[in-house]
Design an enzyme around this catalytic site. Structure first.
Site: not given
Ligand code: DGL
Length: 263
Positions: A8-9, A71, A150, A179, A181
């Site tokens: 993931d990011s 992600c 984050e 998402c 997050h």
């Molecule tokens: N967890 C990512 C998602 O599901 C986040 C993407 C981001 O870094 O903007 O889209």
């Protein structure tokens, strides 16, 4: 026993890996968070493809046998190309619109995701195939939640006013958290939308798919002795106590929210 590479990011994918680790006690996990480049939701498609490809190569180098793009944004942009390029099973995530409209066909559903996922062709093809329209589905980009997750900022005092500004109606039956997050903010969504709001995300379907794939991998002849889970940030192994504590706090938050949402 399989080695599963999660990507993931940032911290969002931990919410999915947390569930996978609970259900797959025998398997090993490697987590790659691209902390140098988070958030992805405001980047170009080419950038997201390149970062995701780099992470996939890294995880394969470390021995991953199944790759999970935990992600929605990276899945939306890059998964089709990566599946063509790489000879390894890749599990992706997309906003769980399908189960939402099947379960609540006569109700109003809110789909929240990053700006990139909301604008992406993949989401619009999905809406079309499910016959979802603005009559039953509202789309909402929420660019700031990733940044707060984050930073470890989850306090409803900060989050609820932001959601209040963005979410125009309170007449939703269900919210699709598109998402990974966003799952970490369920308490704030609930404060705004009421106790009866139903959350739908792609975690269960994704973990089921990973388990099926893991069962298809032949068992390694030698028992593995490596750690159950290793964490990397943009390729650097996480060893420092502060970051490991931060990761543990994300798991703790998931446990608390899972309990809170059941009530
Ligand atoms: N967890 C990512 C998602 O599901 C986040 C993407 C981001 O870094 O903007 O889209």
């Amino acid at each position: 026993m399989a080695v599963i590479g999660f990507f993931d990011s940032g911290v969002g994918g931990l919410t999915v890996m947390y569930e996978a680790m609970k259900q797959m006690p025998e398997d090993q996990f490697i987590y790659y968070a691209d902390t140098d480049h988070v958030p992805y939701g405001i980047r170009t498609s080419e950038e997201i493809y390149c970062f995701t490809r780099r992470a996939m190569d890294f995880l394969m180098d470390k021995g991953a046998e199944i790759l999970v793009i935990a992600c929605n944004t990276a899945t939306s942009v890059a998964i089709a190309r990566l599946r063509e390029e790489l000879n390894i099973p890749i599990v992706g995530m997309e906003p769980a619109i399908k189960p939402a409209v099947i379960r609540y066909p006569e109700h109003k559903i809110l789909v929240c995701a990053t700006p990139m996922t909301i604008e992406g062709d993949k989401l619009h093809r999905l809406l079309e195939s499910e016959h979802a329209s603005s009559d039953n589905v509202d789309l909402l980009p929420l660019p700031d939640l990733v940044k707060w997750a984050e930073q470890g900022i989850f306090d409803p005092k900060t989050i609820v006013p932001y959601l209040w500004e963005k979410i125009q109606s309170q007449n939703y039956t269900a919210v699709v958290l598109g998402c990974t997050h966003f799952t970490l903010f369920r308490d704030s969504f609930r404060q705004l939308l009421g106790d009866r709001i139903i959350f739908i995300d792609g975690t269960t379907g994704t973990v089921n798919r990973i388990k099926t794939l893991a069962n298809e991998i032949p068992t390694a002849a030698e028992p593995q002795t490596a750690a159950k889970v290793r964490y990397f940030q943009s390729g650097r192994e996480v060893k420092d106590k502060d970051t490991l504590t931060f990761i543990q706090n994300i798991y703790n938050r998931q446990t608390i929210l899972d309990e809170y949402i059941k009530i």
